[in-house]
Design an enzyme around this catalytic site. Structure first.
Site, PDB file in Angstrom:
ATOM      1  N   ARG A 190      12.751 -40.798   0.772  1.00 35.60           N
ATOM      2  CA  ARG A 190      13.484 -42.233   1.223  1.00 35.60           C
ATOM      3  C   ARG A 190      14.943 -42.399   0.770  1.00 35.60           C
ATOM      4  O   ARG A 190      15.396 -44.026   0.960  1.00 35.60           O
ATOM      5  CB  ARG A 190      12.406 -43.349   0.303  1.00 35.60           C
ATOM      6  CG  ARG A 190      11.162 -43.544   1.302  1.00 35.60           C
ATOM      7  CD  ARG A 190       9.919 -44.974   0.246  1.00 35.60           C
ATOM      8  NE  ARG A 190       9.287 -45.680   1.125  1.00 35.60           N
ATOM      9  CZ  ARG A 190       7.886 -45.208   0.400  1.00 35.60           C
ATOM     10  NH1 ARG A 190       7.843 -44.381  -0.486  1.00 35.60           N
ATOM     11  NH2 ARG A 190       6.820 -45.151   1.218  1.00 35.60           N
ATOM     12  N   GLY A 208       1.072 -41.057  -6.466  1.00 36.70           N
ATOM     13  CA  GLY A 208      -0.247 -40.383  -7.178  1.00 36.70           C
ATOM     14  C   GLY A 208      -1.376 -40.805  -7.673  1.00 36.70           C
ATOM     15  O   GLY A 208      -2.720 -41.371  -7.399  1.00 36.70           O
ATOM     16  N   GLY A 209      -1.213 -42.133  -7.081  1.00 35.70           N
ATOM     17  CA  GLY A 209      -2.549 -44.337  -7.696  1.00 35.70           C
ATOM     18  C   GLY A 209      -3.485 -43.396  -6.848  1.00 35.70           C
ATOM     19  O   GLY A 209      -4.134 -43.814  -7.704  1.00 35.70           O
ATOM     20  N   GLU A 210      -4.076 -42.548  -5.535  1.00 34.45           N
ATOM     21  CA  GLU A 210      -5.542 -42.392  -5.019  1.00 34.45           C
ATOM     22  C   GLU A 210      -5.404 -40.868  -5.780  1.00 34.45           C
ATOM     23  O   GLU A 210      -6.477 -40.309  -5.138  1.00 34.45           O
ATOM     24  CB  GLU A 210      -5.000 -41.909  -3.541  1.00 34.45           C
ATOM     25  CG  GLU A 210      -4.519 -43.463  -3.049  1.00 34.45           C
ATOM     26  CD  GLU A 210      -3.400 -44.042  -2.853  1.00 34.45           C
ATOM     27  OE1 GLU A 210      -3.408 -45.472  -3.308  1.00 34.45           O
ATOM     28  OE2 GLU A 210      -2.026 -43.890  -3.328  1.00 34.45           O
ATOM     29  N   TRP A 212       6.056 -46.636  -6.012  1.00 36.78           N
ATOM     30  CA  TRP A 212       6.051 -46.322  -5.227  1.00 36.78           C
ATOM     31  C   TRP A 212       7.550 -46.338  -4.754  1.00 36.78           C
ATOM     32  O   TRP A 212       8.319 -45.483  -4.510  1.00 36.78           O
ATOM     33  CB  TRP A 212       5.680 -46.801  -4.378  1.00 36.78           C
ATOM     34  CG  TRP A 212       3.805 -46.371  -4.298  1.00 36.78           C
ATOM     35  CD1 TRP A 212       2.742 -46.753  -4.715  1.00 36.78           C
ATOM     36  CD2 TRP A 212       3.576 -45.303  -3.423  1.00 36.78           C
ATOM     37  NE1 TRP A 212       2.193 -45.986  -4.590  1.00 36.78           N
ATOM     38  CE2 TRP A 212       2.121 -45.287  -3.691  1.00 36.78           C
ATOM     39  CE3 TRP A 212       4.484 -43.931  -2.775  1.00 36.78           C
ATOM     40  CZ2 TRP A 212       1.290 -44.161  -3.337  1.00 36.78           C
ATOM     41  CZ3 TRP A 212       3.703 -42.777  -2.227  1.00 36.78           C
ATOM     42  CH2 TRP A 212       1.487 -43.580  -2.422  1.00 36.78           C
ATOM     43  N   ASN A 215      -1.220 -49.045  -6.872  1.00 38.38           N
ATOM     44  CA  ASN A 215      -3.258 -49.861  -7.220  1.00 38.38           C
ATOM     45  C   ASN A 215      -3.501 -49.181  -8.211  1.00 38.38           C
ATOM     46  O   ASN A 215      -3.415 -48.041  -8.869  1.00 38.38           O
ATOM     47  CB  ASN A 215      -3.775 -49.799  -5.866  1.00 38.38           C
ATOM     48  CG  ASN A 215      -3.608 -48.332  -4.973  1.00 38.38           C
ATOM     49  OD1 ASN A 215      -2.796 -47.860  -4.924  1.00 38.38           O
ATOM     50  ND2 ASN A 215      -4.138 -47.244  -6.387  1.00 38.38           N
ATOM     51  N   ASP A 266      -6.608 -52.099  -2.629  1.00 38.62           N
ATOM     52  CA  ASP A 266      -6.283 -51.721  -2.524  1.00 38.62           C
ATOM     53  C   ASP A 266      -4.763 -52.055  -2.122  1.00 38.62           C
ATOM     54  O   ASP A 266      -4.205 -51.451  -1.374  1.00 38.62           O
ATOM     55  CB  ASP A 266      -5.903 -50.325  -1.447  1.00 38.62           C
ATOM     56  CG  ASP A 266      -4.612 -49.253  -1.665  1.00 38.62           C
ATOM     57  OD1 ASP A 266      -4.470 -48.680  -2.814  1.00 38.62           O
ATOM     58  OD2 ASP A 266      -4.380 -49.195  -0.317  1.00 38.62           O
TER      59      ASP A 266
END
Length: 574
Positions: A151, A211-213, A283, A301, A344
């Site tokens: 970004r 990395g939340g997933e 993020w 999340n 989520d």
């Protein structure tokens, strides 16, 4: 792990880094190619320039315009009366045909832009001629969600700073593109990666983590801008106390249907030592109040996304806005939107510091955030008390029905509302502008133990409903009342971000390639241009030699599978 403490560079030379530190000194790497000589007009970016960027018409020095992240450009040469004449000044094509979410920086007529897979380009912001091109040498492990995006960079002095997909922070020489230092932010083998644009202030580079997933433990870190050494860390998941207050209702007062006795029993039986894998990625770029030296950011999340039985409690500070001390990283305050999130609906759109009326009707400093829920939240800047939330900008149904093995329908879907898209404000109109998406989904849950950091850990799935209409909504929200002043519906979900200008324009793009300008007062569409690929990046604006330009990337989007491209379009009046 020992191998990560060394980096092989020119002609086989080995340079060792300090433990937890950086490879220092300018590195003559082979990852940078050069074009025409760098413009002599490029100047070092001083702290004074960064502080004054909210009134700066000549540059675009932060990914979101300024430390307050207002995304409001203070020039009006391009305005509602002449925007219909806007035409491409040039198109710059990169070497990477993949999703683009970059918000370019512009310093004295030199543009710095990024692509997926951590390429950086320096180009002439008037002609599009290339000065240099840097390609990050990716490590052997990259684990990331939602596309290989980047970004943007941050700038200070003669350096540019970028986070990478393999969880590094690199510093580049802005004049040459040469690598000056790099340091590991976190271990990519545990699921950490970087897509956000960092921010830099008073010699500190601030960056969060994806990395939340993947069952990580989220954080914001501050690094020394000269050396890359770590200065402080704030963990978004506390070691103790992450169970919170056992909240039963969300920020808007709706019952989230939690079974608190069952959760408390699970915590008593199994303990609370799951904090290391509880998620909470950051993020998007933090906002900074330079007066109070406060850093504001929003947290994503918990992990796993949908299977909440394994993580009883509120799961602090997930789905929250958080304030910490700029100099030490010490906690100041927080507000949680959704406790124990199993949908989520994480907080991802970057916060904005601005002014709005408090509950007493008097102006006060506030921090706002656009949520995946479809609300704009307005907080007191000192305490983060919620002053108000906006009317719903997208359809809401069955909130908060719990996910089931067969799937439960609830709106908004897991993409929002307002996804990562940065909002913009118009301070004179007292408006915020939010790019929303409507994408109906069903939520499915399944038991899932922690699989290791390099494996996706959702605990189920969220599925788009075939045949149901999807669309986007650009919404103008009155910050003093929370009322929606106007809405503009688009054919496709909006994913990219917004720019507002003193010319009373609001600009945003669509996945079908359309880049649109609207009247900031009433939402009337005034101009469109088809860029040939998804315009899923936030626009920026700048002025060179008295002429205003508007730039936006058209590279599509991995998450919604919008048409890919490799270009940055720059527009100006004839």
């Amino acid at each position: 792990m020992q191998s990560r403490q060394f980096s092989r560079i020119a002609a086989g030379m080995i340079v060792a880094s300090l433990a937890g530190g950086a490879i220092a000194g300018e590195i003559q790497n082979q990852a940078t190619s050069t074009g025409k000589p760098m413009s002599p007009k490029l100047v070092p970016v001083t702290q004074e320039m960064l502080n004054a960027s909210d009134a700066d018409k000549n540059h675009w020095l932060h990914s979101n315009g300024n430390y307050a992240q207002t995304r409001f450009y203070p020039a009006s040469q391009i305005n509602t009366g002449n925007v219909s004449k806007l035409r491409p000044a040039f198109v710059f094509q990169t070497a990477v045909m993949e999703s683009m979410e970059t918000a370019p920086l512009v310093v004295n007529g030199v543009m710095f832009l990024t692509t997926s897979y951590n390429h950086v380009y320096a180009i002439d912001a008037v002609t599009g001629e290339e000065f240099w091109h840097y390609k990050h040498k990716m490590g052997p492990v990259t684990t990331y969600c939602c596309g290989p995006n980047n970004r943007g960079v941050a700038a200070h002095g003669d350096l540019l700073f970028m986070g990478t997909l393999d969880a590094k922070l690199v510093a580049l020489n802005a004049k040459t593109g040469a690598l000056v230092w790099e340091t590991e932010i976190a271990d990519p083998e545990k699921g950490y990666s970087e897509t956000m644009a960092p921010t830099v202030i008073d010699g500190k580079v601030l960056i969060g983590t994806n990395g939340g997933e993947y069952g990580i433990r989220g954080f914001v870190k501050a690094f020394d801008a000269k050396t890359g050494n770590l200065l402080w860390t704030f963990h978004t998941i506390p070691e103790k106390g992450h169970e919170g207050v056992w909240a039963t209702h969300d920020a808007t007062g709706r019952n989230m249907l939690r079974n608190i006795p069952v959760e408390k029993a699970a915590l008593a039986k199994n303990g609370g030592d799951f904090f290391e894998t509880l998620g909470g990625g950051v993020w998007m770029t933090p906002a900074i109040d330079t007066e109070t030296r406060t850093v504001y950011f929003v947290v994503g999340n918990p992990s796993p996304d949908l299977y909440g039985d394994i993580r009883p409690g509120d799961n602090l500070y997930t789905d929250s806005i958080v304030a910490v001390d700029l100099d030490t990283g010490a906690y100041k305050s927080h507000f949680q939107y959704i406790a124990h999130d199993v949908w989520d609906l994480d907080a991802v759109s970057p916060p904005i510091i601005t002014t709005a009326k408090g509950k007493d009707g008097k102006d006060r400093k506030v921090v706002i955030h656009g949520g995946k829920t479809g609300h704009v939240y307005v907080h007191d800047a000192k305490t983060l008390e919620l002053i108000r939330f906006s009317e719903a900008m997208v359809p809401q149904e069955n909130m908060w029905v719990l996910p089931t093995p067969d799937g439960a329908r609830m709106l908004p879907g897991a993409n929002g509302g307002v996804e990562w898209n940065p909002l913009a404000i118009h301070p004179k109109l007292r408006m915020s502008y939010a790019a929303n998406l409507h994408q109906p989904m069903t939520y499915h849950v399944e038991a899932a133990e922690y699989p290791g950091g390099d494996k996706l850990w959702l605990g189920g799935a969220f599925k788009v409903i075939p045949g149901e209409k999807q669309f986007g909504v650009l919404s103008a929200v009155n910050l003093d009342t929370g009322k929606i002043a106007w809405s503009a519906k688009t054919d496709q979900p909006l994913m990219g971000g917004v720019l507002a200008t003193a010319g009373n324009l609001v600009l945003t793009g669509e996945g079908n390639g359309m880049f649109n300008a609207y009247d900031a007062k009433n939402g009337k569409k005034l101009w469109s241009f088809n860029c040939g690929a998804g315009v899923n990046a936030p626009p920026v604006s700048y002025t060179v030699n008295g002429k205003q330009y508007i730039a936006v990337a058209a590279g599509g989007n991995t998450q919604l599978d919008f048409k890919r491209g490799n270009s940055v379009f720059v527009f100006a009046l004839p």
